[in-house]
Design a protein around this motif. Structure first.
Motif, PDB file in Angstrom:
ATOM      1  N   CYS A 143       2.214 -36.756  -4.898  1.00 51.92           N
ATOM      2  CA  CYS A 143       2.139 -35.571  -4.006  1.00 51.92           C
ATOM      3  C   CYS A 143       0.886 -35.878  -2.976  1.00 51.92           C
ATOM      4  CB  CYS A 143       1.769 -34.077  -4.342  1.00 51.92           C
ATOM      5  SG  CYS A 143       3.208 -33.579  -5.267  1.00 51.92           S
ATOM      6  N   VAL A 144       1.135 -37.050  -1.964  1.00 58.52           N
ATOM      7  CA  VAL A 144      -0.032 -37.529  -1.435  1.00 58.52           C
ATOM      8  C   VAL A 144      -0.975 -36.601  -0.577  1.00 58.52           C
ATOM      9  CG1 VAL A 144       1.000 -39.741  -1.464  1.00 58.52           C
ATOM     10  CG2 VAL A 144       1.501 -38.408   0.471  1.00 58.52           C
ATOM     11  N   ASN A 145      -0.493 -35.565  -0.091  1.00 64.48           N
ATOM     12  CA  ASN A 145      -0.969 -34.571   0.660  1.00 64.48           C
ATOM     13  C   ASN A 145      -1.710 -33.431   0.050  1.00 64.48           C
ATOM     14  OD1 ASN A 145      -0.995 -35.990   3.508  1.00 64.48           O
ATOM     15  ND2 ASN A 145       1.126 -35.546   3.144  1.00 64.48           N
ATOM     16  N   LEU A 146      -1.726 -33.417  -1.381  1.00 61.49           N
ATOM     17  CA  LEU A 146      -2.319 -32.487  -2.326  1.00 61.49           C
ATOM     18  C   LEU A 146      -3.869 -32.501  -1.963  1.00 61.49           C
ATOM     19  CD1 LEU A 146      -1.679 -30.074  -4.151  1.00 61.49           C
ATOM     20  CD2 LEU A 146      -1.529 -31.759  -5.937  1.00 61.49           C
ATOM     21  N   THR A 147      -4.301 -31.557  -1.491  1.00 62.40           N
ATOM     22  CA  THR A 147      -5.933 -31.428  -1.442  1.00 62.40           C
ATOM     23  C   THR A 147      -6.651 -30.360  -2.346  1.00 62.40           C
ATOM     24  OG1 THR A 147      -5.801 -29.758   0.214  1.00 62.40           O
ATOM     25  CG2 THR A 147      -5.770 -32.075   1.084  1.00 62.40           C
ATOM     26  N   GLY A 148      -6.050 -29.503  -2.802  1.00 64.32           N
ATOM     27  CA  GLY A 148      -6.495 -28.583  -3.840  1.00 64.32           C
ATOM     28  C   GLY A 148      -5.485 -28.111  -4.926  1.00 64.32           C
ATOM     29  N   ALA A 149      -6.019 -27.869  -6.115  1.00 67.62           N
ATOM     30  CA  ALA A 149      -5.277 -27.650  -7.011  1.00 67.62           C
ATOM     31  C   ALA A 149      -6.198 -26.444  -8.100  1.00 67.62           C
ATOM     32  CB  ALA A 149      -4.831 -28.544  -8.014  1.00 67.62           C
ATOM     33  N   THR A 150      -5.690 -25.284  -8.093  1.00 65.71           N
ATOM     34  CA  THR A 150      -6.443 -24.360  -8.910  1.00 65.71           C
ATOM     35  C   THR A 150      -5.578 -24.230 -10.298  1.00 65.71           C
ATOM     36  OG1 THR A 150      -6.967 -23.276  -6.872  1.00 65.71           O
ATOM     37  CG2 THR A 150      -7.179 -21.847  -8.976  1.00 65.71           C
ATOM     38  N   THR A 188       0.410 -29.192  -0.194  1.00 61.59           N
ATOM     39  CA  THR A 188      -0.971 -29.266   0.197  1.00 61.59           C
ATOM     40  C   THR A 188      -2.003 -28.553  -0.844  1.00 61.59           C
ATOM     41  OG1 THR A 188      -0.921 -27.345   1.628  1.00 61.59           O
ATOM     42  CG2 THR A 188      -0.645 -29.588   2.774  1.00 61.59           C
ATOM     43  N   SER A 189      -1.575 -27.600  -1.552  1.00 67.10           N
ATOM     44  CA  SER A 189      -2.245 -26.993  -2.467  1.00 67.10           C
ATOM     45  C   SER A 189      -1.397 -26.083  -3.664  1.00 67.10           C
ATOM     46  CB  SER A 189      -3.291 -25.787  -1.635  1.00 67.10           C
ATOM     47  OG  SER A 189      -2.632 -24.613  -1.479  1.00 67.10           O
ATOM     48  N   ILE A 190      -2.036 -25.840  -4.742  1.00 65.58           N
ATOM     49  CA  ILE A 190      -1.276 -25.379  -5.747  1.00 65.58           C
ATOM     50  C   ILE A 190      -2.139 -24.367  -6.311  1.00 65.58           C
ATOM     51  CG2 ILE A 190       0.416 -27.190  -6.098  1.00 65.58           C
ATOM     52  CD1 ILE A 190      -1.253 -28.128  -8.701  1.00 65.58           C
ATOM     53  N   TYR A 191      -1.442 -23.089  -6.792  1.00 67.47           N
ATOM     54  CA  TYR A 191      -2.348 -22.405  -7.564  1.00 67.47           C
ATOM     55  C   TYR A 191      -1.512 -22.119  -9.028  1.00 67.47           C
ATOM     56  CZ  TYR A 191      -4.647 -18.183  -9.276  1.00 67.47           C
ATOM     57  OH  TYR A 191      -5.327 -17.151  -9.856  1.00 67.47           O
ATOM     58  N   CYS A 192      -2.110 -22.490 -10.059  1.00 66.18           N
ATOM     59  CA  CYS A 192      -1.325 -22.532 -11.400  1.00 66.18           C
ATOM     60  C   CYS A 192      -1.869 -21.367 -12.413  1.00 66.18           C
ATOM     61  CB  CYS A 192      -1.311 -23.793 -11.988  1.00 66.18           C
ATOM     62  SG  CYS A 192      -0.579 -25.116 -11.059  1.00 66.18           S
TER      63      CYS A 192
END
Length: 159
Positions: free
Chosen positions: A73-80, A55-59
């Motif tokens: 990743c169809v439910n990915l809503t946030g990416a930092t 659902t979210s990634i912090y990179c």
């Protein structure tokens, strides 16, 4: 997967944010948030492709996101992505739930179809319009999205 359903691999830690009843292990069923240790700088090609529970990634510290790394990743809503320099082909392709993304001024390349058929309609760039125009953009980098402009720190660029 560990016995409590948390997925862990050497390059990343995935933290479970919800879990269905029972102790059975069902890969990618749970909702996950993903954060990377500081020593990791690249996400390999296809590394998390098809992880529907993500659902979210912090990179933080990640400079390169490989080919198809988060595709489907169809439910990915946030990416930092505070340090990213390169977003490779199909990196976020078919991420239907990803509607907005903030990109750092460290960005130098976005490859072909990087966001193919994703849900993106908002793109925010922390650098200036001049810096945005200096980024190497692959053919159809925004194909299948609703991105019509990029909001930069000093104005808007039409794409």
């Amino acid at each position: 997967f560990t016995s409590n359903g948390t997925y862990v691999q050497p390059s990343a830690n995935v933290y479970r944010s919800n879990k269905p009843e029972g102790n059975e292990i069902q890969p990618f069923y749970y909702s996950y948030e993903l954060a990377f240790p500081e020593e990791i700088t690249d996400i390999n090609n296809g590394a998390f492709s098809g992880c529907t529970g993500l659902t979210s990634i912090y990179c933080s510290g990640i400079t390169t996101i490989g080919y198809g790394a988060f595709s489907q990743c169809v439910n990915l809503t946030g990416a930092t992505l505070p340090d990213v320099q390169v977003i490779d082909t199909n990196a976020f392709a078919h991420c239907d739930s990803l509607t907005a993304l903030e990109l750092p001024s460290t960005l130098t390349e976005i490859h072909t179809n990087a966001f193919l058929d994703s849900g993106l309609f908002g793109l925010f760039y922390k650098g200036t319009m001049s810096e945005w125009n200096g980024i190497q953009l692959g053919d159809n980098w925004n194909s299948g999205t609703n991105i019509q402009e990029v909001q930069c720190s000093d104005g808007t660029v039409q794409v």
